[in-house]
Each structure stands twice: as structure tokens, then as C-alpha cells.
Design a protein around this motif. Structure first.
Motif, PDB file in Angstrom:
ATOM      1  N   LEU A  83      -4.034  -4.683   6.829  1.00 38.64           N
ATOM      2  CA  LEU A  83      -3.355  -4.040   5.703  1.00 38.64           C
ATOM      3  C   LEU A  83      -1.919  -5.051   5.881  1.00 38.64           C
ATOM      4  O   LEU A  83      -1.228  -5.685   5.160  1.00 38.64           O
ATOM      5  CB  LEU A  83      -3.443  -2.533   5.375  1.00 38.64           C
ATOM      6  CG  LEU A  83      -4.344  -2.134   5.470  1.00 38.64           C
ATOM      7  CD1 LEU A  83      -3.978   0.009   4.692  1.00 38.64           C
ATOM      8  CD2 LEU A  83      -4.917  -2.333   4.301  1.00 38.64           C
ATOM      9  N   ARG A 105      -0.650  -6.998   3.143  1.00 35.33           N
ATOM     10  CA  ARG A 105       1.039  -7.393   3.038  1.00 35.33           C
ATOM     11  C   ARG A 105       2.341  -8.283   3.294  1.00 35.33           C
ATOM     12  O   ARG A 105       2.860  -8.393   2.275  1.00 35.33           O
ATOM     13  CB  ARG A 105       1.743  -5.893   3.104  1.00 35.33           C
ATOM     14  CG  ARG A 105       2.943  -5.382   2.969  1.00 35.33           C
ATOM     15  CD  ARG A 105       3.181  -3.948   2.509  1.00 35.33           C
ATOM     16  NE  ARG A 105       2.245  -3.621   1.392  1.00 35.33           N
ATOM     17  CZ  ARG A 105       3.133  -2.294   0.755  1.00 35.33           C
ATOM     18  NH1 ARG A 105       3.364  -1.431   2.019  1.00 35.33           N
ATOM     19  NH2 ARG A 105       2.193  -2.514  -0.004  1.00 35.33           N
ATOM     20  N   TRP A 108       0.799   1.535  -1.184  1.00 36.40           N
ATOM     21  CA  TRP A 108       0.080  -0.035  -1.568  1.00 36.40           C
ATOM     22  C   TRP A 108       0.362   0.329  -2.751  1.00 36.40           C
ATOM     23  O   TRP A 108      -0.251   1.664  -4.016  1.00 36.40           O
ATOM     24  CB  TRP A 108      -1.120   0.483  -1.489  1.00 36.40           C
ATOM     25  CG  TRP A 108      -2.325  -1.568  -0.882  1.00 36.40           C
ATOM     26  CD1 TRP A 108      -2.479  -1.581  -2.059  1.00 36.40           C
ATOM     27  CD2 TRP A 108      -2.170  -2.058  -0.472  1.00 36.40           C
ATOM     28  NE1 TRP A 108      -2.932  -3.018  -1.937  1.00 36.40           N
ATOM     29  CE2 TRP A 108      -2.805  -3.504  -0.508  1.00 36.40           C
ATOM     30  CE3 TRP A 108      -1.363  -1.823   1.002  1.00 36.40           C
ATOM     31  CZ2 TRP A 108      -2.221  -3.833   0.212  1.00 36.40           C
ATOM     32  CZ3 TRP A 108      -1.401  -3.278   2.146  1.00 36.40           C
ATOM     33  CH2 TRP A 108      -1.862  -3.921   1.507  1.00 36.40           C
ATOM     34  N   GLU A 109       0.667  -0.790  -3.087  1.00 38.77           N
ATOM     35  CA  GLU A 109       0.584  -0.530  -5.142  1.00 38.77           C
ATOM     36  C   GLU A 109      -0.598  -1.298  -5.950  1.00 38.77           C
ATOM     37  O   GLU A 109       0.398  -1.636  -7.194  1.00 38.77           O
ATOM     38  CB  GLU A 109       2.370  -2.103  -5.170  1.00 38.77           C
ATOM     39  CG  GLU A 109       3.538  -1.728  -3.989  1.00 38.77           C
ATOM     40  CD  GLU A 109       4.418  -2.554  -4.736  1.00 38.77           C
ATOM     41  OE1 GLU A 109       3.758  -3.692  -4.810  1.00 38.77           O
ATOM     42  OE2 GLU A 109       5.862  -2.165  -3.752  1.00 38.77           O
ATOM     43  N   ASP A 111       0.729  -6.945  -3.509  1.00 32.04           N
ATOM     44  CA  ASP A 111      -0.433  -6.411  -2.531  1.00 32.04           C
ATOM     45  C   ASP A 111      -1.432  -6.271  -3.935  1.00 32.04           C
ATOM     46  O   ASP A 111      -1.688  -6.059  -4.891  1.00 32.04           O
ATOM     47  CB  ASP A 111      -0.481  -4.563  -2.690  1.00 32.04           C
ATOM     48  CG  ASP A 111       0.384  -4.478  -1.646  1.00 32.04           C
ATOM     49  OD1 ASP A 111       1.388  -5.695  -0.757  1.00 32.04           O
ATOM     50  OD2 ASP A 111       1.807  -2.722  -1.827  1.00 32.04           O
TER      51      ASP A 111
END
Length: 227
Positions: free
Chosen positions: A220, A224, A34-35, A4
């Protein structure tokens, strides 16, 4: 599947429901999962994006008041003060106008560096008075923001990135307004939701087919997935 990237997300018009007001609750889980760092960059008063981070369960990385206040999770940086904006408000009221928020004016109660005026109020006299005090008026589509012309969201992002330890060029930004242009200029990829104003659409790398949170959620998912 790729790692991410850091995110830079506006609030109003970007994380909101299709009708334009209120956070779409579907954004909470993707943001919490989310990382990489998620920076909330907004024109809203400082406490609002901090509260949003609390509710979403993410670290408090905040650019508020169009860059006037920056919070890195440890330190708060004030890029302007409210004194000049208050002088504009005093002159605007003396000329017979009102801010348009009602008696309590919660929109401005906790605002540190600028003043917001309801879109239903006359704009041209506000701009004229602001210019006399060396300030500008930014129309975000949700309010007229009387602010110092120097701070902006992009500069705020630079501050957060330097303290947290990531490169703005690695970020993905999503927004809808002229006040998002400065973040679009600094990030590696930028997206304007379908409801964005012309300034944001021209500055973005891509204009999305979907509006508000629908557009952001689509971004997103694509990012991703490595698209």
C-alpha cells in the motif's frame, strides 16, 4: 504521487498478524483512507468480510466463500448453493470423520455456499467424497473448503467491478493462497506475501519480502507513492 488504484485484498494470511490469526489493526487506517474501491475477497463466510468492512469504515464490497457469494454494496449474488456441500459432509461423517470445529461450528454457521473442514481432519477421503458429488476441496492453508468448482474470487471481482464501475485490470491484488490465483490473473498488479503458498507465489507478479499484514502494508505504501 498518483491516484489510488482499486484494491483486492485477501484476509487470512494477508491482513492478519504475523502469528497468522487476527486482523492486524494497522490495516484499518490505510484502508479507510484509500480513495479507490477496496474489495475484500476471502474464503471466509459471508458475514465476516462484511463485518470487516464495517470495522474498517469502508464500503461493503465483498467476495466471500471463495467466490460463492458476492456483494456489490447493493446486491448479493449467490454463485452456488450449500446443498451439495452438505451432502459431502453427511457422507464424510457417515464414514467416521468430523469437521473438526467443535459442537457449535461457528466457522460454518453462517456459510451460504460451501462448507469448511478443519485442516487436522483427513483430506483424501474428503476429496474422494467431494468428487463423487461433483465438488472440489480447496486447501487455503486455513481450512479445507468443500465447494462448487465453478465460482472463484476472480469471477466475483468481475461482478463487483461491473456494478461499481472500475476495470479489474486497474486493480492491485494481494493474497497468500491458491484461492487468490484467479484474482491475480485478472488484476493489473498482483503481490504474494512472503507466507504465501507456492500456487500464489507462481501466479503473482511479485513475491514480497514481508509476511502477512507487513507485506500488505508495504504494498500500500509503495502503490500510494507511485512505485
Amino acid at each position: 504521487m498518483t491516484a489510488d488504484p482499486p484494491l483486492v485484498l485477501d484476509v487470512d494470511g494477508t491482513l492478519t498478524r504475523l502469528e497468522g490469526w487476527g486482523i492486524d489493526p494497522r490495516v484499518f487506517d490505510p484502508l479507510r483512507e484509500w480513495e479507490a474501491p477496496v474489495v475484500i475477497a476471502t474464503g471466509k463466510a459471508f458475514p465476516y468480510p462484511v463485518a470487516l468492512c464495517h470495522f474498517a469504515g469502508i464500503p461493503e464490497l465483498v467476495v466471500a466463500e471463495n467466490g460463492g457469494v458476492v456483494y456489490t454494496g447493493e446486491d448479493v449474488f449467490y454463485r452456488a448453493d450449500r446443498e451439495a456441500a452438505e451432502a459431502v459432509v453427511e457422507a464424510y461423517r457417515a464414514a467416521g470423520y468430523d469437521l473438526g470445529w467443535g459442537r457449535e461450528e461457528t466457522v460454518n454457521r453462517w456459510r451460504e455456499t460451501e462448507v469448511a473442514v478443519n485442516l487436522e481432519q483427513p483430506l483424501e477421503p474428503l476429496r474422494e467424497i467431494a468428487a463423487e458429488h461433483g465438488l472440489e476441496v480447496v486447501d487455503t492453508g486455513y481450512a479445507y473448503h468443500v465447494k462448487d468448482p465453478e465460482p472463484n474470487k476472480g469471477d466475483g471481482l468481475e461482478t463487483v467491478a461491473a456494478h461499481v464501475g472500475f476495470d479489474p485490470a486497474d486493480c492491485v491484488a494481494v493474497g497468500d493462497s491458491i484461492n487468490d490465483v484467479s484474482t491475480f490473473e485478472r488484476t493489473g498488479r498482483s503481490f504474494a506475501v512472503a507466507n504465501a503458498d507456492d500456487h500464489a507465489k507462481r501466479a503473482a507478479d511479485e513475491v514480497l519480502e514481508d509476511a502477512h499484514a507487513d507485506g500488505t502494508l508495504a504494498v500500500l505504501e509503495r502503490v500510494r507513492a507511485g512505485e
